[in-house]
Design a protein around this motif. Structure first.
Motif, PDB file in Angstrom:
ATOM      1  N   ALA A 177       0.552  11.484   8.452  1.00 48.39           N
ATOM      2  CA  ALA A 177       1.301  10.392   7.832  1.00 48.39           C
ATOM      3  C   ALA A 177       2.576  10.091   8.617  1.00 48.39           C
ATOM      4  N   ILE A 194       9.930   5.160   3.987  1.00 50.55           N
ATOM      5  CA  ILE A 194       9.146   5.553   2.815  1.00 50.55           C
ATOM      6  C   ILE A 194       7.754   6.031   3.228  1.00 50.55           C
ATOM      7  N   SER A 195       7.073   5.240   4.094  1.00 59.09           N
ATOM      8  CA  SER A 195       5.717   5.615   4.495  1.00 59.09           C
ATOM      9  C   SER A 195       5.699   6.788   5.457  1.00 59.09           C
ATOM     10  N   GLU A 199       5.887   9.221   1.372  1.00 59.90           N
ATOM     11  CA  GLU A 199       4.509   9.099   0.909  1.00 59.90           C
ATOM     12  C   GLU A 199       3.643  10.327   1.201  1.00 59.90           C
ATOM     13  N   ILE A 202       4.697  13.029  -1.248  1.00 58.35           N
ATOM     14  CA  ILE A 202       4.247  12.670  -2.595  1.00 58.35           C
ATOM     15  C   ILE A 202       2.747  12.923  -2.745  1.00 58.35           C
ATOM     16  N   GLU A 203       1.970  12.582  -1.710  1.00 53.92           N
ATOM     17  CA  GLU A 203       0.525  12.791  -1.769  1.00 53.92           C
ATOM     18  C   GLU A 203       0.172  14.263  -1.943  1.00 53.92           C
ATOM     19  N   GLU A 249      -5.937   5.115  -6.349  1.00 53.89           N
ATOM     20  CA  GLU A 249      -4.849   4.739  -5.443  1.00 53.89           C
ATOM     21  C   GLU A 249      -4.124   3.535  -6.032  1.00 53.89           C
ATOM     22  N   ASN A 251       0.095   1.483  -6.469  1.00 57.02           N
ATOM     23  CA  ASN A 251       1.459   1.331  -5.966  1.00 57.02           C
ATOM     24  C   ASN A 251       2.473   1.422  -7.095  1.00 57.02           C
ATOM     25  N   ILE A 255       6.087   2.163  -3.001  1.00 62.00           N
ATOM     26  CA  ILE A 255       5.458   3.442  -2.652  1.00 62.00           C
ATOM     27  C   ILE A 255       3.974   3.411  -2.985  1.00 62.00           C
ATOM     28  N   ASN A 256       3.145   3.732  -2.002  1.00 58.44           N
ATOM     29  CA  ASN A 256       1.706   3.817  -2.209  1.00 58.44           C
ATOM     30  C   ASN A 256       1.350   5.229  -2.665  1.00 58.44           C
ATOM     31  N   VAL A 257       0.784   5.340  -3.848  1.00 56.89           N
ATOM     32  CA  VAL A 257       0.442   6.640  -4.434  1.00 56.89           C
ATOM     33  C   VAL A 257      -1.052   6.877  -4.298  1.00 56.89           C
ATOM     34  N   ARG A 258      -1.420   7.990  -3.701  1.00 57.14           N
ATOM     35  CA  ARG A 258      -2.827   8.358  -3.559  1.00 57.14           C
ATOM     36  C   ARG A 258      -2.940   9.876  -3.583  1.00 57.14           C
TER      37      ARG A 258
END
Length: 431
Positions: A177, A194-195, A199, A202-203, A249, A251, A255-258
């Motif tokens: 990532a 953030i990415s 992220e 968080i993943e 998955e 957002n 923030i993209n949550v997966r």
């Protein structure tokens, strides 16, 4: 009918080639992969006879649910190796080895490929080199687990290997990532903090949290049943449910949550084996139930291998460089870290070789990398080439390393066809 016929042929081909592999003293997983290649779109499937092998990549994509389920059960089984009694003995050293060898491999591959970029800048972009370095950290838990199970491997290397593979994939997700974010910033001229940073963390955290919650739930619901068949069915249902939920998955703001299904199912297995007092018995029964699914998974994986990558000489040359330096990174990274934690000599010498197989996680990273215009296709093709090589020789090297470490006992499993159940003297019978 066509789908069932293709699956039946896949299962039959894998089983029959495993007999050939036995004669050649190769792991069964190698036979399954070769069977997949033979009945895949580039061989038998090229005849375009419906039901006779896999005729197209679209048909293979339709089998995705089998692969998702198989990986869920594989991760669940690896999580079952994280028993507290075992973690107290090797948990700290496995964690250090898992993190260090993954980061070390990434740095080694990055250095080599960045150097290659300066030699051929027009053919090999710098962002591709950075992404490939991160992908190099990932190890295939499926092939490793299958070899360990087939030969009933047991000892210090095996005990260290499975936790390291689990930790390795978690670290690999974070490294990928971050590298993906850096490569994207280089192409777009803007850095997304953030990415790049938040992220991936968080993943991993959410995946472990979801797995922990599902582990508590399965332990609770298993108590309502007393028959072995119903407990087995409950375990299967929870793995299905966990795999399905981990595919979500969404957002939250920017923030993209997966979730990582591998990490979720590993944590599910870890909680289950430590909180459920009859987990060991259930896992033994589950192993037998999942055997055909695992065979289909590897045969389908073999059919998905892109033989067309051999037609591009530049991809082959970069792929050879990637394979060589990733192998060096894994071997010396594991050896140096094992020496640092004062692991046993066999662990220092052979652990790195057992970490060479690479497949599912790396392919997932390659698919995501395809989103980068001008870089994604190069990364994907190099990974496809390396996976083809690693999946065919990796299991064999794992078997050799565990044999040299003295952890494969030639006198183990008995044959179901032997009336007096005498041990097989030279080689174990495999499922």
């Amino acid at each position: 009918m066509e789908t069932l016929l293709s699956l039946a042929i896949a299962l039959f081909a894998g089983l029959m080639l495993s007999r050939v592999a036995k004669l050649l003293q190769l792991p069964a997983v190698t036979a399954y992969l070769v069977a997949g290649v033979l009945i895949g779109p580039y061989c038998l499937g090229a005849l375009k006879v419906p039901g006779l092998g896999f005729t197209s990549s679209e048909q293979l994509d339709s089998m995705g649910i089998i692969c998702d389920v198989a990986l869920g059960f594989i991760a669940f089984a690896i999580g079952n190796e994280f028993r507290l009694s075992q973690l107290k003995a090797i948990g700290k050293s496995a964690t250090i080895i898992g993190i260090f060898q993954a980061v070390f491999t990434t740095l080694v591959v990055d250095a080599a490929l960045i150097g290659l970029h300066f030699l051929i800048p027009d053919k090999f972009p710098l962002p591709a080199a950075i992404i490939l370095g991160a992908v190099a950290s990932a190890t295939a838990p499926a092939a490793t687990l299958m070899v360990v199970r087939q030969y009933k491997a047991k000892g210090p290397v095996t005990d260290t290997l499975l936790p390291v593979v689990a930790i390795d994939d978690a670290v690999g997700l974070v490294l990928f990532a971050i590298s993906f974010g850096i490569a994207k910033a280089m192409l777009n001229g803007a850095v997304d903090i953030i990415s790049v940073i938040f992220e991936p963390i968080i993943e991993v955290v959410l995946s472990l949290g979801l797995g922990f919650l599902m582990g508590l739930l399965i332990t609770y619901f298993e108590k309502f049943f007393h028959s072995r068949s119903k407990r087995l069915s409950m375990s299967v249902a929870f793995v299905f449910l966990t795999v399905a939920i981990s595919m979500l998955e969404f957002n939250i703001g920017s923030i993209n949550v997966r979730f990582s299904s591998l990490l979720v199912c590993m944590m599910l297995g870890t909680v289950f084996c430590n909180f459920c007092d009859f987990s060991e018995e259930l896992m033994d029964r589950l192993d037998r139930w999942t055997a055909p699914i695992f065979i289909l998974f590897f045969v389908i994986s073999g059919a998905e291998l892109e033989l067309s990558v051999f037609t591009d000489i530049m991809i082959v040359l970069i792929g050879v460089c990637y394979i060589a330096f990733r192998s060096l990174g894994k071997y010396y990274g594991a050896g140096l870290s094992a020496n640092f934690v004062k692991a046993r000599p066999t662990v220092r010498k052979y652990l790195g070789i057992t970490l060479l197989p690479q497949a599912g996680v790396a392919l997932g990273m390659a698919i995501k990398a395809k989103a980068l215009v001008g870089v994604g296709d190069i990364v994907a093709n190099i990974i496809l080439f390396s996976v083809l090589v690693y999946e065919l020789i990796g299991p064999f090297l794992t078997k050799v390393a565990l044999s040299k470490a003295g952890e494969i006992n030639p006198e183990g499993k008995v044959s179901a066809r032997t009336p007096d159940a005498k041990p097989i003297e030279k080689e174990e019978k495999t499922a």
